[in-house]
Enzyme design. Structure first.
Site, PDB file in Angstrom:
ATOM      1  NE  ARG A   1      -4.112  -2.030   1.896  1.00 19.36           N
ATOM      2  CZ  ARG A   1      -5.061  -2.394   2.757  1.00 19.36           C
ATOM      3  NH1 ARG A   1      -5.006  -1.975   4.022  1.00 19.36           N
ATOM      4  NH2 ARG A   1      -6.058  -3.169   2.371  1.00 19.36           N
TER       5      ARG A   1
ATOM      6  CE1 TYR B   1      -1.945  -0.742  -7.828  1.00 21.55           C
ATOM      7  CE2 TYR B   1      -1.977  -2.361  -9.584  1.00 21.55           C
ATOM      8  CZ  TYR B   1      -1.417  -1.255  -8.994  1.00 21.55           C
ATOM      9  OH  TYR B   1      -0.339  -0.657  -9.584  1.00 21.55           O
ATOM     10  CD  GLU B   2      -1.536  -4.679  -3.271  1.00 20.79           C
ATOM     11  OE1 GLU B   2      -1.874  -5.102  -2.158  1.00 20.79           O
ATOM     12  OE2 GLU B   2      -1.085  -5.418  -4.160  1.00 20.79           O
ATOM     13  N   GLY B   3      -6.363  -2.627  -2.123  1.00 20.67           N
ATOM     14  CA  GLY B   3      -7.397  -2.012  -1.290  1.00 20.67           C
ATOM     15  C   GLY B   3      -7.865  -0.713  -1.909  1.00 20.67           C
TER      16      GLY B   3
END
Length: 596
Positions: free
Chosen positions: A297, A437-439
């Site tokens: 992140r 992506y990655e949250g």
């Protein structure tokens, strides 16, 4: 277009805002002298500018492709990654005992930014490997570390992160992939994983998949998830590669952007079971995977900054070159469009937001170094809490910012920006995935609300706000309209952020949907206030240097002007965001499902 790393700004932020001199004094960080930092950044800039950046546009036109289970990456990627590993760039921040350089995160951070400015598609393979390395350093056994880490740190092998499944997007409680113990310390893994970045490629000898799966007796939900190493090729006792594991790429996705980065669908266990080994303890997989996710992140936040910088450089070059219309103040003939006020506004918006996000990320990296290396446990704990608060802000705000900046980059080009051959459109397309992506941004905002604000009653957030107010006081001691404007907007921003923190803490239990209706605006508010704080700090230092008569006066004057623009145009949004968060939930929840 060519890419020139903004080394002067990077070094200014590292030295003047992130406190490289203090990081250098921490145990284990002694090698990170200012001279070393400058030398590392200069070499990395040469590599990224000469080797990686030229691949960005061609690889978008001729991306990676899948055929018969194999992925062939874009022309030049394999050779560039080999050179990247051999030069030691994968190991900048990783331990020397596994072949890394052992340098602090603060020094690795601009290197990561530069790689992403050069080519996000290329940089993703390094980002995923960084996450795998961090997870194994934290939770891997001594045997696993011995087998995998040196190969990952060298770039000889690469790593992946396998969370998402077709029926389970962001809801990891719905993971169905199975891991069946074999009685010899290994497991057979069965299941499907989607959206696996560099899940298959031809750039390394082996791919180390870190896979979330459930054992037969695991409890339901996220508490029953374990983490497994499932390599593409099994590793023999002597460290050599053995037979092909039962982990296969069955397709790759066709995407809006980052086309050269292969996004794989991986099938585990179709031919008897993929052999895996447990990382750490059973049912603690999500905890370990969060180590990867937090590393990733922060890295994705840097992707937003790197992409914004590339888009800004391209827009400036075009604006200086493109001749169109007369100057509003009068001119004998047409002028380059950089003379037009609205083009200036867009360029200053792009520049100021990129610099603010860079400063916040680098300061965050330095805080992470303190959290890992400071000799006092209390200081480490406080720093870790601060860093953890900043991670969703850096990821969420910097990536949303990159969408705004790359959009303006297209706009500066006018109609030519809509034409693929100029390259401006690629940056805009590439930026969209960063907020997903990655949250997603909403997941980052949920994390900011639930885990990072409510959990401690807003204590960490308020401690950061206290530091913002110390900078406000410094601004008040400086004369001039620029500093008065910055102080006014920063004071309004810190007051808005404090009010929102108090609102979130006070209403979480009584009106949870109202709180989460404003979670993304809260994340944006935190980003612009904390970014504005860093810009104000930069302006204070610049004024001090001008007073001393030291350094590059033009650079320092530009710092003050850019900080003033950010305060007037970006930080000034804070009171409106406060109103949106505190008063705006009624409209969010007003309609019934049937009314949509």
């Amino acid at each position: 277009m060519s890419y020139q790393a903004p080394l002067k700004d990077m070094l200014f932020v590292m030295n003047e805002l992130a406190g490289l001199a203090e990081i250098h004094t921490l145990p284990g960080c002694e090698d990170a002298t200012p001279d070393t930092a400058e030398a590392v950044l200069e070499e990395n800039a040469k590599f990224c500018g000469a080797v990686v950046a030229p691949l960005n546009w061609p690889s978008d036109k001729e991306p990676s492709f899948w055929h018969d289970g194999q992925v062939t990456t874009s022309k030049g990627f394999k050779e560039a990654f080999k050179a990247y590993g051999e030069a030691g760039w994968q190991g900048v921040q990783h331990p020397t005992e596994f072949g890394g350089q052992g340098l602090p995160k603060l020094l690795a951070t601009p290197c990561i930014e530069m790689l992403n400015s050069a080519s996000i598609s290329f940089a993703l393979v390094a980002l995923l490997s960084d996450g795998a390395i961090e997870a194994l350093l934290t939770a891997g056994s001594d045997e696993q570390k011995a087998v995998y880490l040196e190969n990952l740190v060298s770039g000889k092998w690469t790593g992946t992160m396998n969370l998402t499944e077709p029926q389970a997007g962001s809801d990891l409680a719905a993971v169905r992939t199975r891991a069946v113990p074999q009685g010899d310390g290994t497991y057979k893994v069965f299941g499907t994983k989607i959206f696996i970045t560099y899940g298959e490629h031809d750039m390394a000898e082996n791919i180390v998949h870190l896979v979330l799966a459930r054992t037969p007796d695991a409890p339901a939900g996220v508490k029953g998830i374990s983490l497994f190493i499932v390599p593409k090729f099994l590793v023999n006792a002597d460290g050599s590669l053995g037979e092909r594991n039962d982990a296969h790429c069955v397709s790759i996705e066709h995407k809006l952007g980052i086309k050269a980065s292969p996004t794989a669908v991986l099938q585990f266990g179709d031919h008897g079971g993929a052999i895996g080994t447990l990382v750490g303890e059973e049912n603690r997989g999500l905890e370990y995977m969060f180590i990867m996710m937090n590393a990733a992140r922060f890295g994705v936040g840097l992707q937003g900054i790197g992409l914004a910088e590339r888009a800004y450089q391209q827009a400036v070059a075009f604006a200086k070159d493109r001749v169109q219309s007369r100057d509003l103040a009068g001119s004998p003939g047409p002028v380059s469009i950089i003379h037009h006020p609205d083009v200036r506004r867009m360029l200053m918006s792009m520049r100021s937001q990129t610099e603010a996000a860079r400063a916040l990320a680098y300061v965050g990296a330095a805080i992470s170094d303190v959290a890992h290396h400071h000799p006092e446990a209390e200081v480490r704990a406080e720093s870790l809490a601060t860093y953890e608060y900043l991670v969703p802000v850096i990821k969420g705000w910097a990536t949303e910012m990159s969408q705004d900046v790359t959009r303006d980059g297209v706009q500066v080009h006018g109609g030519m920006g809509f034409i693929e051959e100029t390259g401006a459109a690629q940056h805009y397309r590439d930026a969209k995935i960063l907020t997903i992506y990655e949250g997603t941004t909403a997941i980052q905002a949920n994390d900011l609300v639930g885990r990072k604000t409510v959990r401690d009653g807003g204590a960490v957030a308020k401690a950061i706000i206290a530091q913002v107010r110390a900078t406000e006081a410094q601004l008040g001691e400086l004369s001039g309209a620029d500093f008065q404007a910055m102080q006014r907007h920063l004071a309004e921003g810190s007051a808005a952020l404090e009010a929102v923190v108090e609102y979130v803490v006070a209403n979480m239990k009584t009106d949870i949907k109202a709180v989460f209706a404003g979670s993304v605006p809260y994340l944006k508010l935190a980003g612009i206030v904390l970014g504005g704080w860093q810009m104000a700090r930069a302006a204070v230092v610049a004024q001090q240097r001008l007073g001393e008569g030291s350094g590059d006066a033009s650079f320092y004057k530009a710092k003050i002007a850019t900080a003033r623009f950010f305060a007037d145009h970006i930080l000034s949004q804070a009171p409106g965001l406060r109103a949106t968060i505190i008063d705006g939930s009624a409209g969010v929840m007003a309609l019934s499902e049937e009314q949509f």
